[in-house]
Design a protein around this motif. Structure first.
Motif, short mmCIF file in Angstrom:
data_model
loop_
_atom_site.label_atom_id
_atom_site.label_comp_id
_atom_site.label_asym_id
_atom_site.label_seq_id
_atom_site.Cartn_x
_atom_site.Cartn_y
_atom_site.Cartn_z
N GLY A 1 0.85 -1.19 0.00
CA GLY A 1 0.00 0.00 0.00
C GLY A 1 0.88 1.24 0.00
O GLY A 1 1.82 1.32 0.79
N ILE A 2 0.63 2.17 -0.90
CA ILE A 2 1.40 3.41 -0.99
C ILE A 2 0.43 4.57 -0.76
O ILE A 2 -0.54 4.73 -1.51
N LEU A 3 0.69 5.36 0.26
CA LEU A 3 -0.25 6.40 0.68
C LEU A 3 0.39 7.78 0.60
O LEU A 3 1.56 7.95 0.96
N ASN A 4 -0.37 8.76 0.16
CA ASN A 4 -0.02 10.16 0.34
C ASN A 4 -1.33 10.95 0.44
O ASN A 4 -2.41 10.36 0.56
N LYS A 5 -1.25 12.27 0.39
CA LYS A 5 -2.45 13.07 0.59
C LYS A 5 -3.42 12.99 -0.58
O LYS A 5 -4.61 13.29 -0.44
N HIS A 6 -2.93 12.60 -1.75
CA HIS A 6 -3.80 12.50 -2.93
C HIS A 6 -4.69 11.26 -2.88
O HIS A 6 -5.87 11.31 -3.21
N ALA A 7 -4.09 10.11 -2.51
CA ALA A 7 -4.81 8.84 -2.60
C ALA A 7 -3.97 7.75 -1.96
O ALA A 7 -2.93 8.01 -1.34
N VAL A 8 -4.43 6.53 -2.15
CA VAL A 8 -3.66 5.36 -1.75
C VAL A 8 -3.68 4.38 -2.92
O VAL A 8 -4.74 4.13 -3.51
N ALA A 9 -2.52 3.86 -3.28
CA ALA A 9 -2.42 2.84 -4.32
C ALA A 9 -2.15 1.51 -3.67
O ALA A 9 -1.29 1.40 -2.78
N ILE A 10 -2.88 0.49 -4.07
CA ILE A 10 -2.68 -0.85 -3.52
C ILE A 10 -2.45 -1.83 -4.67
O ILE A 10 -3.00 -1.67 -5.76
N ALA A 11 -1.63 -2.83 -4.42
CA ALA A 11 -1.33 -3.83 -5.43
C ALA A 11 -1.09 -5.18 -4.76
O ALA A 11 -0.60 -5.25 -3.63
N ALA A 45 3.62 7.19 2.96
CA ALA A 45 4.04 5.92 3.54
C ALA A 45 4.03 4.84 2.47
O ALA A 45 3.22 4.88 1.54
N VAL A 46 4.96 3.89 2.62
CA VAL A 46 4.99 2.70 1.78
C VAL A 46 4.92 1.50 2.72
O VAL A 46 5.80 1.32 3.57
N CYS A 47 3.86 0.69 2.59
CA CYS A 47 3.60 -0.38 3.55
C CYS A 47 3.52 -1.74 2.84
O CYS A 47 2.49 -2.07 2.24
N MET A 58 4.18 2.62 -9.30
CA MET A 58 5.14 2.23 -8.27
C MET A 58 4.68 0.98 -7.53
O MET A 58 5.47 0.05 -7.31
N ALA A 59 3.41 0.94 -7.17
CA ALA A 59 2.88 -0.23 -6.44
C ALA A 59 3.01 -1.49 -7.28
O ALA A 59 3.46 -2.54 -6.79
N GLU A 60 2.64 -1.41 -8.56
CA GLU A 60 2.75 -2.57 -9.43
C GLU A 60 4.20 -3.00 -9.60
O GLU A 60 4.51 -4.20 -9.59
N SER A 61 5.10 -2.03 -9.74
CA SER A 61 6.52 -2.35 -9.94
C SER A 61 7.11 -3.07 -8.73
O SER A 61 7.92 -3.99 -8.87
N LEU A 62 6.71 -2.66 -7.53
CA LEU A 62 7.23 -3.31 -6.32
C LEU A 62 6.82 -4.78 -6.25
O LEU A 62 7.61 -5.64 -5.86
N ILE A 63 5.57 -5.07 -6.63
CA ILE A 63 5.13 -6.46 -6.65
C ILE A 63 5.85 -7.23 -7.74
O ILE A 63 6.27 -8.38 -7.55
N SER A 64 6.01 -6.60 -8.91
CA SER A 64 6.68 -7.27 -10.03
C SER A 64 8.14 -7.58 -9.72
O SER A 64 8.67 -8.61 -10.13
N GLY A 81 3.49 -14.41 -7.93
CA GLY A 81 3.39 -14.47 -9.37
C GLY A 81 1.97 -14.25 -9.85
O GLY A 81 1.07 -13.90 -9.08
N GLY A 82 1.76 -14.48 -11.14
CA GLY A 82 0.46 -14.27 -11.74
C GLY A 82 0.20 -12.80 -12.02
O GLY A 82 1.05 -11.94 -11.77
N PRO A 83 -0.98 -12.48 -12.52
CA PRO A 83 -1.33 -11.07 -12.79
C PRO A 83 -1.27 -10.24 -11.52
O PRO A 83 -1.57 -10.73 -10.42
N VAL A 84 -0.88 -8.98 -11.66
CA VAL A 84 -0.85 -8.05 -10.53
C VAL A 84 -2.09 -7.19 -10.58
O VAL A 84 -2.33 -6.48 -11.56
N ASP A 85 -2.91 -7.26 -9.53
CA ASP A 85 -4.09 -6.40 -9.41
C ASP A 85 -3.66 -5.08 -8.78
O ASP A 85 -2.95 -5.06 -7.77
N VAL A 86 -4.11 -3.97 -9.38
CA VAL A 86 -3.73 -2.63 -8.91
C VAL A 86 -4.98 -1.76 -8.82
O VAL A 86 -5.81 -1.77 -9.75
N ALA A 87 -5.11 -1.03 -7.73
CA ALA A 87 -6.25 -0.12 -7.57
C ALA A 87 -5.78 1.17 -6.92
O ALA A 87 -4.83 1.19 -6.15
N ILE A 88 -6.49 2.24 -7.25
CA ILE A 88 -6.29 3.54 -6.60
C ILE A 88 -7.55 3.87 -5.82
O ILE A 88 -8.67 3.73 -6.34
#
Length: 423
Positions: free
Chosen positions: A6-16, A264-266, A364-370, A386-393
């Protein structure tokens, strides 16, 4: 296994999350690449859940449980992400934790038996010989000592959130009538006594009350916004077992974006690759360096002692060398490494994350998982990521926006699913 971030800042949070899941089969285990580890907690509001470790709770799949909760929640909005968690736990309790009382007791009995077996194996290792009538009493005393040691360790741990207020008397009343077989195994088969069985119950209860997790456990990461939260929050909890109307769970990690904490990067589950990128050093290498430093200091003091003993054999000097706080020096060394890592590696990345826009956070979130997947692929370790990486904002106004998402069906052939989604 799993890799989540999970990557968080004031704009949003990205999860992968990756899609790999390990299942046990008759021949060992098998890795499948089709698991859904990100599930929206609400159809209407900006909050989601990520899942790692065990994919089921007391035999019921987590995705089923979460989607049933989502149906019950409908369009209701909670003030904070933490209130969503509390309401979700209440939902589990109202549904009797999706398990029978019999299953709960079987799970407790198995874990309690494993605890006794661990104390017994440790005692056998100390004896270092075959058990005979002559040394049987020593074995039994060692088992009791081990159980007492375990109890002291568990008692010093932070209390489990879900079992606050749950008493030993209630636990005994819950298990005593059903644990006749376990009692027989301890007293008759192991030649123990009533005190040993009571000690086992006390030790296991201390374990349940502690923050240690019961195996298997699931990590649930709740992330997003409550109605009163302008910036995102992330809470992870470990959920392991339910019995007698209570749920064993602990808060594991909490991160809230604010004026003081702007990014934050979690990472969760398999975090070694992501932590290596964030800290600039592989956690295994860092631990090895710190351990080597302490070993080197110990070897150096032993060398000094041998020199003193070979020359004037000064007793006071030998005592002074023995009193050197090597462990304290090792702790200082570790803290200084952590300061360097934070200053030159973590802080610059976090400062950059503060200013990332939504699409950059998703990338960034997708790249960290990859990268985690690539590391597993390029080494001899099992490809458990492995497998497909699911990413959401997830953002306050736009809600949950999927950037990449796998479906077990073709969306263009199932318009009815999307038509009925909000009904």
């Amino acid at each position: 296994m799993t890799a989540l971030v999970g990557i968080l800042n004031k704009h949003a949070v990205a999860i992968a999350a990756d899609s790999a899941v390990t299942v046990n089969v008759s021949s060992g285990h098998k890795v499948l690449n089709s698991a859904n580890k990100i599930i929206t907690l609400s159809k209407y509001h900006p909050v989601a859940v990520m899942i790692y470790s065990s994919a089921s709770f007391m035999g019921t799949p987590w995705d089923l449980i979460i989607k049933l909760y989502r149906e019950q929640l409908k369009d209701e909005e909670k003030n904070t992400v933490k209130e969503y968690i509390e309401d979700f736990i209440g939902f589990l309790r109202d549904r009797s934790f999706f398990c029978s009382d019999k299953l709960s007791k079987v799970s407790i009995e198995l874990n309690m038996g494993d605890l006794f077996s661990g104390a017994e194996d440790k005692a056998l290792a100390k004896i270092g010989e075959n058990v005979t009538d002559e040394n049987k009493h020593i074995l039994l005393e060692k088992i009791k000592e081990n159980l007492l040691d375990y109890k002291n360790i568990f008692s010093k741990e932070k209390e489990c959130e879900g079992l606050s207020g749950y008493t030993y008397e209630k636990f005994c009343a819950y298990v005593d009538d059903d644990f006749k077989q376990l009692r027989e195994d301890v007293i008759k088969k192991a030649d123990g006594d009533e005190y040993m069985f009571e000690l086992l119950k006390e030790t296991f209860f201390s374990f349940l009350k502690s923050s240690f997790t019961v195996s298997p456990y699931t990590g649930l990461v709740f992330v997003g916004y409550g109605k009163d939260e302008i910036y995102p929050s992330l809470y992870s909890i470990n959920v392991s077992i339910a019995f007698d109307g209570v749920l064993k769970y602990n808060y594991d990690q909490t991160t809230s974006i604010s004026e003081r904490n702007q990014a934050a990067v979690c990472p969760f589950a398999q975090t070694d690759v992501i932590n290596t990128l964030l800290t600039g050093i592989d956690p295994l290498i860092q631990n090895s360096v710190e351990s080597l430093f302490v070993k080197s200091l110990t070897a150096y003091t032993n060398l000094l002692k041998s020199i003193v003993e070979a020359t004037n054999n000064d007793v006071n000097l030998l005592k002074a060398i023995d009193n050197v706080g090597i462990s304290d020096i090792g702790e200082v060394f570790s803290k200084e490494i952590s300061k360097i890592v934070n200053r030159f590696c973590i802080a610059p990345i976090v400062r950059t994350v503060e200013y990332l826009e939504k699409e950059d956070m998703a990338e960034m979130a997708e790249s960290l998982i990859s990268l985690t997947y690539l590391k597993r692929r390029m080494t001899s370790s099992e490809e458990s990521v492995g497998g497909p990486v699911d990413v959401a904002i997830i953002s306050k106004v736009d809600g949950v926006i999927w950037i990449k998402r796998k479906h077990y069906f073709k969306p263009e052939l199932n318009h009815h699913f999307f038509t009925n989604y909000y009904k």
